[in-house]
Design a protein around this motif. Structure first.
Motif, mmCIF file in Angstrom:
data_model
loop_
_atom_site.group_PDB
_atom_site.id
_atom_site.type_symbol
_atom_site.label_atom_id
_atom_site.label_comp_id
_atom_site.label_asym_id
_atom_site.label_seq_id
_atom_site.Cartn_x
_atom_site.Cartn_y
_atom_site.Cartn_z
ATOM 1 N N PRO A 109 -2.586 31.500 21.793
ATOM 2 C CA PRO A 109 -1.719 31.109 20.683
ATOM 3 C C PRO A 109 -2.317 30.096 19.718
ATOM 4 O O PRO A 109 -3.265 29.549 19.773
ATOM 5 N N ARG B 67 13.244 32.647 22.063
ATOM 6 C CA ARG B 67 12.417 31.665 21.360
ATOM 7 C C ARG B 67 11.106 31.469 22.108
ATOM 8 O O ARG B 67 10.038 31.403 21.493
ATOM 9 N N GLY B 70 8.743 34.008 21.326
ATOM 10 C CA GLY B 70 8.237 34.024 19.957
ATOM 11 C C GLY B 70 8.876 35.071 19.075
ATOM 12 O O GLY B 70 8.325 35.476 18.053
ATOM 13 N N GLU B 73 13.207 32.070 16.025
ATOM 14 C CA GLU B 73 12.905 30.654 15.814
ATOM 15 C C GLU B 73 14.075 29.993 15.099
ATOM 16 O O GLU B 73 14.873 30.654 14.437
ATOM 17 N N THR B 82 11.179 35.579 13.866
ATOM 18 C CA THR B 82 9.824 35.216 13.471
ATOM 19 C C THR B 82 9.163 36.441 12.846
ATOM 20 O O THR B 82 9.750 37.527 12.798
#
Lengths: 109, 109
Positions: A109, B67, B70, B73, B82
């Motif tokens: 990441p 969250r 990913g 958000e 996202t």
DNA sequence: TCTTCATGCTATGAAATCCGTAGCAATGTG
DNA sequence: CACATTGCTACGGATTTCATAGCATGAAGA
């Protein structure tokens, strides 16, 4: 609760919109996974239990819902996707590529 | 159980294959629905509770998973997808058309 | 016919999850 | 200092899932 069905109330929605019924149906435990495991040849009940890594009671509950929805059927060869089920699976296939890219992202990441 | 994560054991699979983690993640209650409800503008916590027809505790549990993955958000405008979440949503969009065709089939079998 | 096996499926009780409601903490606004 | 808005937590009852055992039926051997 009754099985999700377009036109009916489902968990989280009383609008009867088909997508809501579908999201409820597919959002139950093992539903997506079962469809995924039937992407190839039909499987019998016990093999499907093993393939999906679940147990007979949950599998049977999901199967009855998915059969009533016309996504899965039981033939002489075992449980398999109907023609409609195969179009649904086709719509799910991009998730596989998405998941691979997701894994790559999360690794660095 | 820990949150689904590519490379980790998830319910029904110890292979660590990303698709299995994703199917576990998306197969939890309201997960697909929450992503769906964020297809437009961001929503704040309470509006998302209402939009998804759920309650704060389930929403918060799903939000923390999504969250961490990913997919979602929290910005100044509220909860939103996202960039990765939007590509996932794009992969889910065909389900809407599928559900409509499904409803039509079930109305006149 | 009497096992033996394979099949789809049910029963059961404990564990995990979900649900609905109430309420807290932080922040901003009058 | 009220008061509203926000994200979020606590709690207890309801539902769902989990793991395992076992039933019912039919086919295939012995």
């Amino acid at each position: 609760m009754k099985n999700p069905f377009p036109g009916a109330r489902v968990r989280g929605s009383s609008s009867g919109r088909p997508i809501m019924a579908l999201l409820d149906l597919l959002g139950r435990r093992m539903a997506l996974r079962i469809i995924w495991e039937l992407r190839g040849d039909p499987l019998n009940f016990r093999d499907l239990v093993d393939a999906a890594g679940t147990n007979p009671s949950v599998l049977n509950t999901r199967l009855s819902e998915l059969r009533e929805a016309g996504i899965i059927e039981l033939s002489e060869d075992g449980y398999g996707l109907t023609a409609e089920g195969r179009t649904l699976l086709a719509d799910m296939m991009p998730l596989n590529a998405w998941a691979d890219a997701w894994a790559k992202r999360l690794r660095k990441p």
